[in-house]
Design a protein around this motif. Structure first.
Motif, mmCIF file in Angstrom:
data_model
loop_
_atom_site.group_PDB
_atom_site.id
_atom_site.type_symbol
_atom_site.label_atom_id
_atom_site.label_comp_id
_atom_site.label_asym_id
_atom_site.label_seq_id
_atom_site.Cartn_x
_atom_site.Cartn_y
_atom_site.Cartn_z
ATOM 1 N N PHE B 211 0.704 -1.059 0.006
ATOM 2 C CA PHE B 211 0.072 0.076 0.050
ATOM 3 C C PHE B 211 0.975 1.319 -0.006
ATOM 4 O O PHE B 211 0.529 2.219 -0.624
ATOM 5 C CB PHE B 211 -0.889 0.122 1.167
ATOM 6 C CG PHE B 211 -1.900 1.160 1.190
ATOM 7 C CD1 PHE B 211 -2.936 1.111 0.336
ATOM 8 C CD2 PHE B 211 -1.617 2.361 1.915
ATOM 9 C CE1 PHE B 211 -3.881 1.886 0.315
ATOM 10 C CE2 PHE B 211 -2.679 3.094 1.875
ATOM 11 C CZ PHE B 211 -3.904 3.204 0.927
ATOM 12 N N LEU B 213 3.983 1.339 -1.127
ATOM 13 C CA LEU B 213 4.625 1.393 -2.371
ATOM 14 C C LEU B 213 3.755 1.796 -3.641
ATOM 15 O O LEU B 213 4.333 2.279 -4.373
ATOM 16 C CB LEU B 213 5.334 0.071 -2.729
ATOM 17 C CG LEU B 213 6.335 -0.630 -1.669
ATOM 18 C CD1 LEU B 213 6.688 -1.926 -1.866
ATOM 19 C CD2 LEU B 213 7.422 0.447 -1.817
ATOM 20 N N LEU B 214 2.412 1.438 -3.490
ATOM 21 C CA LEU B 214 1.467 1.985 -4.440
ATOM 22 C C LEU B 214 1.456 3.645 -4.609
ATOM 23 O O LEU B 214 1.260 3.915 -5.761
ATOM 24 C CB LEU B 214 0.293 1.384 -4.070
ATOM 25 C CG LEU B 214 -0.908 2.048 -4.920
ATOM 26 C CD1 LEU B 214 -0.930 1.252 -6.317
ATOM 27 C CD2 LEU B 214 -2.372 1.600 -4.513
ATOM 28 N N HIS B 215 1.929 4.315 -3.605
ATOM 29 C CA HIS B 215 1.473 5.464 -3.528
ATOM 30 C C HIS B 215 3.001 6.450 -3.818
ATOM 31 O O HIS B 215 3.876 5.586 -3.760
ATOM 32 C CB HIS B 215 1.047 5.974 -2.120
ATOM 33 C CG HIS B 215 -0.376 5.815 -2.068
ATOM 34 N ND1 HIS B 215 -0.779 4.311 -1.636
ATOM 35 C CD2 HIS B 215 -1.696 6.254 -2.534
ATOM 36 C CE1 HIS B 215 -2.097 4.284 -1.653
ATOM 37 N NE2 HIS B 215 -2.670 5.267 -2.044
ATOM 38 N N ASP B 216 2.734 7.649 -4.441
ATOM 39 C CA ASP B 216 4.065 8.414 -4.718
ATOM 40 C C ASP B 216 4.797 8.710 -3.773
ATOM 41 O O ASP B 216 6.206 8.934 -3.686
ATOM 42 C CB ASP B 216 3.408 9.662 -5.612
ATOM 43 C CG ASP B 216 2.835 9.354 -6.615
ATOM 44 O OD1 ASP B 216 2.955 8.222 -7.190
ATOM 45 O OD2 ASP B 216 2.022 10.359 -7.106
#
Lengths: 442, 442
Positions: B211, B213-216
């Motif tokens: 989760f 790592l998914l975001h910037d």
């Protein structure tokens, strides 16, 4: 999952609850943040083999395909999630129409693997991929652990038949999956009727000590068994005195007696004595089956003994000391935005305490020497080098949500035998050591 | 088994294929020999505890009752047995009307046990009892192994909550049974939604590294999670730099932040640092959850650390080194004839290689000292001594084929806590040792 997929004529409408709660809460938060649709690549790999093991065995792939295909949130499941307040209404609505629509590539079932091998690669939106983590890992971690033990045992048995009989030592449905994984790893038959029913694995079994004890004498018991099951049956000869039992057995069944089974005592010594006695009684073609707490080392130690088949229980279904693998399911790349054309960015957790990961979508190939013997597992993220193009390991399993790689279990079993045979000889040494192939990162 | 019994809204018509083939061939031979109707007593017991363990924990009893109740041979099962030629037509006809009609007594779920404890006693005709061997042992051997590990962990946790999160490390349905057994052994919650669905065990979970790592940025991820799941959520703080993550977490969620989770590194050291940092930031009520490869020893080593909850995965579902028990199902007495009034004769296999059994239908009682602390497990075959009459351990579970002892899972959990508390103090020492109670044969 097919209705019959648990080894029974059962109706399993969904595998969607074989899920850790955090997968659903991550989904909820990503849906709200607008990041749920980012194209994502998850990979299954292991950082190490179990201590001392030379290779791993991929097993469970066929079960993973069934699980993915049947991962649906029906009314019962949604009702539970709503009642427990596990996720919000928009998330429940999203789940109601869930169908995995992405792509899955992976090592085919029966293939061997090493630390860092990208055993399975799941690609699609973050939302659709993140939900599959637990069920994929449950299946692969369990089945591969059993198959690895089975492979070592079948190598040690050197062609003698191996009977899987560990159902009583593990969860009743893990037992069915264990029999399946054991078959992939080289076992011949199983005692587990559910595994025969579901996967067509040949089943065997004749009698236990209770049958002898039920009767007024061992002679009565043997006669009852031969009368009903025929002379080709296997008589259990260690309830009282083995020598007397063997004498009685041949007296009743004659030299056509199929086999005797020994389930206790010093198997090496007893097998030699029983073989000599059977031969002296003229029962030269009567086989000897041994079945007492065997593992790969005990099997190897009986290589020179007159044993015709091994039955293995506890040590098989518990992975011979390693009941699970340490496979993980990690996000290795994702798009910068929800735009389907946005390029993928490699991602990885920062190393702390040895939990390293390498970002990026990977390929893998097994480099071989001039004789065709494997010499390295090569894993990379860039273009595949020309000389490795036809040695690639990942195959397409699911394309746009549709399973494209179903195969009979025997195919996986044959693949495993071939893959193991192409490893350096030291792969099948039972002694502890390093992985038989190094993993190189290209 | 109830339709919902596998942790899902599934329809399982029968448990009758969770059976080793030899049980059916013994049945066939006994039917033909006229011995199938002899009244018989089978007992489940173990000759030893896993090496170094001080006590065992009975778990799975409730699942055994479901399995016995639903042990039926329907048309699909009979068709398979016929097609494979596993048993003959008279046997198939007998199986078609099979319903267990005997009696089962046993240690109630959650109770502790020792070598020789008659954990379960199954009484009826040989035919109806012999068929239940595998499914009973599968359930008890698996569930009791998990509960024993859970009990040691809950003793080590000394009141701090324990989260079961091992689903990904074991077979997907073994995972559901593991969550159940862990709860009996003292765990508080589970991550496994199927276990929540089926058994009502409280479920928990918020987010994984994927989760973040998914975001910037970690900040984006934390904000997305708090926006959706609220300030009371648990933020995972070890994706990049822990100190920075904790700072960001409190900045975004404020001092109402529910908890932070640490999943790698030196947990003792990191927990101390994070606690200090949280306190300095004013987040004095924010809890710390740790979850990295814990077992009972790691839990004990964190006793003095500022940790508020433990999440345990691999070591729980693999029984912390002992993934199965060595329970066996043995014929201990049977009638001399099919006459229902024929007296029972004790029977036992002759000892060879340490596989000793004691014949005869047994009672068991736990003798206590004046303070109520247990001092011996007393097992006997004759009349129960008066002074032990009210200390007996076996309770009636099935009477004439009908289940008479269903109970909520919490009852088993409470029983376990009480039974463990009544053992000598050394029971909960983690160090290896002998069983904490001797087994005496009266």
């Amino acid at each position: 999952m097919n209705p019959a997929d648990l080894g029974l004529p059962v109706d399993v409408p969904s595998t969607a609850l074989f899920t850790d709660q955090y997968e659903l809460t991550m989904l909820q938060a990503a849906l709200r943040a607008g990041t749920a649709d980012r194209r994502s690549v998850f990979e299954v790999f292991t950082r190490r083999l179990p201590d001392g093991r030379r290779y791993g065995v991929v097993a469970g792939t066929g079960r993973v395909l069934d699980a993915v295909e049947n991962f649906r949130f029906d009314a019962g499941v949604l009702g539970f999630l709503r009642e427990r307040n596990i996720v919000d209404e928009p998330t429940l609505q999203w789940l109601a129409s869930y169908r995995f629509s992405g792509d899955i590539w992976g090592y085919p079932e029966g293939e061997v693997y090493f630390p860092g091998s990208p055993i399975l690669r799941v690609e699609g939106s973050f939302a659709e991929c993140v939900l599959l983590e637990t069920v994929i890992l449950s299946i692969l971690n369990h089945d591969s652990a059993i198959a690895a033990a089975a492979s070592r045992m079948s190598a040690a048995a050197a062609g003698r038949p191996l009977i899987e009989m560990g159902a009583r030592r593990t969860h009743e449905l893990a037992a069915v999956a264990s029999a399946r994984a054991a078959y992939v790893g080289g076992f011949t038959t199983t005692s587990d009727l559910a595994a025969g029913f579901r996967y067509g694995i040949p089943t065997v079994g004749t009698s236990a000590h209770a049958f002898t004890l039920l009767h007024d004498s061992e002679r009565d018991a043997f006669r009852a068994q031969v009368d009903s099951l025929g002379r080709g049956t296997t008589l259990l000869v260690d309830t009282y005195d083995v020598a007397e039992a063997v004498r009685t057995a041949v007296e009743i069944a004659g030299p056509e007696l199929g086999a005797v089974r020994i389930d206790s005592g010093d198997l090496l010594l007893v097998a030699h004595r029983v073989r000599q006695q059977l031969d002296e009684l003229g029962a030269t073609s009567t086989k000897i089956v041994v079945t007492s707490d065997l593992d790969e080392y005990a099997i190897a130690s009986l290589a020179a003994a007159p044993v015709d088949a091994y039955g293995v229980g506890t040590q098989l279904v518990t992975g011979s000391g390693h009941p699970t693998c340490s496979m993980v399911y990690k996000l290795v790349a994702r798009a910068q935005s929800a735009d389907p054309k946005a390029p993928l960015v490699p991602v990885a957790k920062k190393s702390m305490g040895g939990k390293t990961s390498i970002g990026g979508r990977k390929w893998a190939a097994r480099r071989a020497d001039a004789d065709g013997i494997a010499e390295a597992e090569v894993v990379g993220t860039g273009p595949v080098p020309t000389e490795l193009a036809d040695r690639q390991l990942l195959v397409e399993l699911v394309k746009g949500g549709a399973v494209v790689a179903r195969e009979p279990l025997d195919t996986a079993r044959e693949r495993h035998i071939a893959a193991r045979a192409a490893l350096p000889m030291s792969a099948i040494q039972l002694s502890r050591g390093e992985p038989v192939l190094p993993t190189e990162y290209a």
